[in-house]
Design an enzyme around this catalytic site. Structure first.
Site, PDB file in Angstrom:
ATOM      1  N   CYS A 236      65.234  14.426   7.273  1.00  0.00           N
ATOM      2  CA  CYS A 236      64.412  13.209   7.271  1.00  0.00           C
ATOM      3  C   CYS A 236      62.930  13.496   7.082  1.00  0.00           C
ATOM      4  CB  CYS A 236      64.669  12.381   8.520  1.00  0.00           C
ATOM      5  SG  CYS A 236      64.023  13.054  10.064  1.00  0.00           S
ATOM      6  N   ASP A 237      62.446  14.668   7.503  1.00  0.00           N
ATOM      7  CA  ASP A 237      61.036  15.015   7.310  1.00  0.00           C
ATOM      8  C   ASP A 237      60.638  14.921   5.845  1.00  0.00           C
ATOM      9  OD1 ASP A 237      62.481  16.312   9.370  1.00  0.00           O
ATOM     10  OD2 ASP A 237      60.983  17.863   9.635  1.00  0.00           O
ATOM     11  N   ALA A 238      61.599  15.237   4.971  1.00  0.00           N
ATOM     12  CA  ALA A 238      61.323  15.261   3.535  1.00  0.00           C
ATOM     13  C   ALA A 238      60.832  13.916   3.024  1.00  0.00           C
ATOM     14  CB  ALA A 238      62.584  15.671   2.771  1.00  0.00           C
TER      15      ALA A 238
ATOM     16  N   PHE B  45      58.641  12.023   4.211  1.00  0.00           N
ATOM     17  CA  PHE B  45      57.178  11.969   4.290  1.00  0.00           C
ATOM     18  C   PHE B  45      56.542  12.878   3.259  1.00  0.00           C
ATOM     19  CE2 PHE B  45      53.137  13.689   5.746  1.00  0.00           C
ATOM     20  CZ  PHE B  45      52.441  12.576   6.192  1.00  0.00           C
TER      21      PHE B  45
END
Length: 370
Positions: free
Chosen positions: A158-160, A162
């Protein structure tokens, strides 16, 4: 009688606005932002998270810092912050980081594009365009399953969301080329279909957490969802509000905002495990700052109701400022990780500063800053 009642309501509204304006002063927001930005720049080459060497200037950690520094630079009274960022780009010849497809290594492109918007120098974005065009013509088709071959060639954590999608959205905005928007939408939807838990309105960090539990609760990492929430804001800022793409992100954003509002702690922050407040009482400022940023942006843009979300911004911002040391270091930033963990008042990380400065830029506007 009705006229008197209307006048009374108007007076109350005016007084309420005055009280709010006195409670958080835009000048005070600006002052603490400068203190934090100056401290971080002075300590830019420090080591964090127990590392032996400082982060590369092109690493995702610093790229997230630059996202906040750019917002602060636009508010500051001189160009030394822009010049600091520009010198990094010149030194690195405006290249992205090492890995062709990895979202983390695209994130610095957000800073390059903002500098291009200020200085109108195409050299600042030429390498980014060349790399993204290559990826368009050689698209990864790997699985989103964690640890499958070459899995991080796509946005399977999920960081990707951003790190890379806002770069594609910005390229679309400045070039008008639909190909960048189309790719971003295709991949963002694929990741969301894979990682978003519709019953909880939150994102799993990656496939490993689908079935994990922490003290009997599902594991939804605070900063991980903060990356997504801030990423949604940074994407929507590049799109036309009447477009179908914007409406897709807006629905996600509102869904997450409603859930996140209910999860804010009485102290004003968000627990590192969003559904496990009682097991993670320690403050955490990076994820929390992203939520404050997202809420304040939504209010400022007429998307979120201030009567509903305004107090969450106020409590959250006060909590974040309370963790800034006299010297300007933002404490209680969770170290690099992928799940709930620990944070300490005397430890920080550059991405936490970036999140704090992003939050401050919108809190400043919310409380009347010009």
């Amino acid at each position: 009688m009705k006229a008197r009642k209307s006048i009374f309501i108007i007076v109350i509204m005016i007084l309420a606005g005055a009280v709010r304006a006195q409670d958080i002063q835009p000048q005070e927001v600006k002052e603490v932002m400068q203190k934090v930005a100056d401290w971080q720049i002075a300590h830019f080459k420090d080591t964090y998270s127990g590392r032996e060497k400082p982060h590369s200037p092109l690493d995702w950690t610093n790229a997230a810092l630059y996202v906040g520094i750019v917002k602060w630079a636009d508010m500051a009274d001189d160009d030394r912050y822009y010049n600091w960022l520009k010198n990094i780009g010149i030194e690195k010849e405006w290249e992205l980081f090492r890995r062709m497809y990895h979202a983390d290594d695209h994130a610095v492109g957000q800073m390059y594009i903002e500098l291009y918007r200020k200085y109108d120098d195409e050299e600042m974005i030429k390498p980014t365009i060349e790399q993204f065009d290559f990826m368009l013509h050689h698209q990864a088709t790997t699985s989103l399953a964690w640890k499958s071959p070459f899995h991080q060639s796509r946005w399977n954590w999920c960081d990707a969301l951003f790190m890379s999608p806002p770069v594609w959205a910005k390229l679309y905005n400045i070039t008008g080329e639909e190909k960048y928007l189309d790719f971003m939408m295709k991949e963002f939807k694929a990741t969301t279909d894979y990682l978003f838990d519709k019953s909880e309105s939150l994102y799993y960090r990656d496939q490993r957490y689908f079935t994990q539990e922490d003290n009997g609760t599902k594991v939804f990492w605070s900063r991980g969802n903060g990356w997504v929430f801030a990423g949604l804001v940074n994407i929507m800022a590049e799109l036309k509000p009447d477009s179908k793409e914007y409406k897709y992100f807006l629905k996600l954003y509102k869904t997450m905002a409603e859930k996140l509002l209910a999860l804010q702690t009485p102290q004003g922050h968000w627990a590192m495990s969003l559904l496990g407040q009682e097991f993670y009482p320690t403050p955490e400022t990076s994820g929390s700052s992203f939520y404050i940023y997202g809420f304040a942006w939504g209010i400022n843009n007429g998307i979120l109701d201030e009567a509903t979300y305004g107090s969450a911004v106020e409590r959250g911002w006060k909590a974040m400022v309370g963790h800034v040391t006299d010297e300007g270091m933002l404490g209680y930033v969770q170290p690099i990780g992928a799940a709930p963990g620990k944070a300490w008042p005397d430890k920080t990380e550059v991405y936490g500063t970036g999140a704090f400065l992003s939050a401050g830029s919108e809190v400043f506007k919310l409380y009347g800053g010009q």
